[in-house]
Structure formats: C-alpha cells, structure tokens
Design an enzyme around this catalytic site. Sequence first.
Site, short mmCIF file in Angstrom:
data_model
loop_
_atom_site.label_atom_id
_atom_site.label_comp_id
_atom_site.label_asym_id
_atom_site.label_seq_id
_atom_site.Cartn_x
_atom_site.Cartn_y
_atom_site.Cartn_z
N GLY A 43 38.56 -12.31 45.29
CA GLY A 43 38.30 -11.85 46.65
C GLY A 43 37.21 -10.81 46.82
N ASP A 101 47.08 -4.45 49.93
CA ASP A 101 48.13 -4.97 50.81
C ASP A 101 49.45 -4.31 50.41
OD1 ASP A 101 49.15 -6.75 52.78
OD2 ASP A 101 49.60 -8.24 51.27
N THR A 102 50.24 -4.97 49.56
CA THR A 102 51.47 -4.32 49.08
C THR A 102 51.14 -3.16 48.13
OG1 THR A 102 51.65 -5.79 47.17
CG2 THR A 102 52.76 -6.49 49.20
N LEU A 106 46.77 -3.33 42.72
CA LEU A 106 46.00 -2.13 42.40
C LEU A 106 46.79 -1.21 41.48
CD1 LEU A 106 43.46 -0.53 42.84
CD2 LEU A 106 44.46 0.45 44.89
N LYS A 129 45.58 -2.36 54.26
CA LYS A 129 46.65 -2.69 55.21
C LYS A 129 47.84 -1.80 54.88
CE LYS A 129 46.55 -7.63 55.43
NZ LYS A 129 47.33 -8.86 55.26
N ARG A 163 36.11 -18.55 52.04
CA ARG A 163 35.52 -17.36 51.39
C ARG A 163 34.07 -17.15 51.82
NH1 ARG A 163 39.03 -15.57 47.26
NH2 ARG A 163 40.14 -17.21 46.15
P1 5GP Z 1 48.50 -6.64 46.93
O1 5GP Z 1 49.61 -7.17 47.79
O2 5GP Z 1 48.88 -6.68 45.48
O3 5GP Z 1 48.04 -5.28 47.38
O4 5GP Z 1 47.27 -7.63 47.14
C1 5GP Z 1 47.09 -8.75 46.32
C2 5GP Z 1 46.01 -9.65 46.79
O5 5GP Z 1 46.54 -10.44 47.86
C3 5GP Z 1 44.74 -9.04 47.36
O6 5GP Z 1 43.83 -8.59 46.39
C4 5GP Z 1 44.20 -10.23 48.14
O7 5GP Z 1 43.45 -11.07 47.30
C5 5GP Z 1 45.47 -10.91 48.63
N1 5GP Z 1 45.68 -10.58 50.03
C6 5GP Z 1 46.44 -9.61 50.57
N2 5GP Z 1 46.36 -9.61 51.92
C7 5GP Z 1 45.51 -10.63 52.24
C8 5GP Z 1 44.99 -11.15 53.48
O8 5GP Z 1 45.26 -10.69 54.60
N3 5GP Z 1 44.14 -12.21 53.37
C9 5GP Z 1 43.79 -12.78 52.18
N4 5GP Z 1 42.95 -13.81 52.21
N5 5GP Z 1 44.25 -12.30 51.00
C10 5GP Z 1 45.09 -11.24 51.04
#
Ligand code: 5GP
Length: 173
Positions: A43, A101-102, A106, A129, A163
């Site tokens: 991403g 996101d969650t 990271l 987020k 993308r």
């Molecule tokens: P985490 O939940 O571990 O913080 O995020 C993991 C990955 O989920 C991010 O790096 C991203 O690639 C994907 N992700 C999280 N939120 C979104 C979103 O709103 N759109 C998209 N396309 N991917 C997301």
Amino acid sequence: MSSPQIEVLIPQEEIQKRITELGAQISADYGDRPLVLIGVLKGSFMFLADLVRAISSPVRIEFIGAKSYEGTSTSGQVQITKDLDKPISDEDILLVEDIIDTGLTLNYLLHVLSQRSPRSIRTVAFLDKPSRRRIEVKGDYIGFTIEDKFVIGYGLDFEQKYRNLKDLCILVP
Ligand code: 5GP
C-alpha cells in the site's frame, strides 16, 4: 449487479501539497543525516515514491512486506512476507506506512525492526484512522487523519484493484 461508484475523498492536488509539507518537515528534522526509508508493501509504494522526492536528506530505500490476519483471534496476527535486503544496525529508520488502522501491523513491525539495533526508528503514515485503534501506537508524521471509512486509491486497494487511482477515494455501494 451495478458496479460500485467511486467518490473522491482527498484530491491529488491536496495529497501533493501535504506531502511537500511532510517532506520539508522530515528534511528539517534529519538535515544531512542519512536516512533509511522502509516502505511497507504494497500500500505505501505510491506515497513513498512521492514522499522521497520531497525529502532533501540523503536516503536509502528498502521495502518490507507485511500481511495482517484478522481471523477469530482478538489480538490479530501479522506475518512478514518480504524481508529487508540489508541490515539496519546503527541506521536512522523511517518506516513508511499507507495507513494506521488497528495499529497491529505498525506495532509488530516496530517490535521486529527495533530488535535489529537501528540508531533510531520513526514512522510516517499517509493516513491515520485513530477511531479504529486496537493497540496504542502513534505515527511520528501523519499525512491526513480520516474517519472510519474504507479508502482506496493512491496505492491502497480493494481486492488488489484501484491502487492506480491518483486521488484517495471511497467506494459507494
Ligand atoms: P492495521 O489494521 O494493522 O493498522 O493496518 C493493516 C493494513 O490494512 C494497512 O497497512 C492497510 O494496507 C490495510 N488497511 C487498513 N485500512 C484500510 C482502508 O481503509 N483501505 C485499504 N485499502 N486498506 C486498509
């Protein structure tokens, strides 16, 4: 079945303007110190490509691949799908994420990379987020803070598509 509609959330001009600001801030903070930018695949590839051109400090580019599994577990699990090519000991690291996101990805990557004796680690995320956080982790540099919406474009996908959109968008069913 009708195909989903795509709506622009952040237009490309606004993205580029913010990246110029982020690059200037990062360049001011690091000065002439060499910096290793680690892009988290897939991403972050577009964000990294634009960000690196806005940074004047000397840089090396690395990529790391990470995949998170939601499954039934509440803790979530992250797997490294592609590792770095070179060691990072004694280096100043800037981890480049598409979105926090969650926070699980990271948090996991910071844990793994900090065991490799870098001189410092900071993070830059194109998007944040915060309302979705499941683990406390903070980006040092953030492009945009957004609401709890699933975004696509500017490197981010839905089922590996979209993308290549120049703007950050949302899918409207
Ligand atoms: P985490 O939940 O571990 O913080 O995020 C993991 C990955 O989920 C991010 O790096 C991203 O690639 C994907 N992700 C999280 N939120 C979104 C979103 O709103 N759109 C998209 N396309 N991917 C997301």
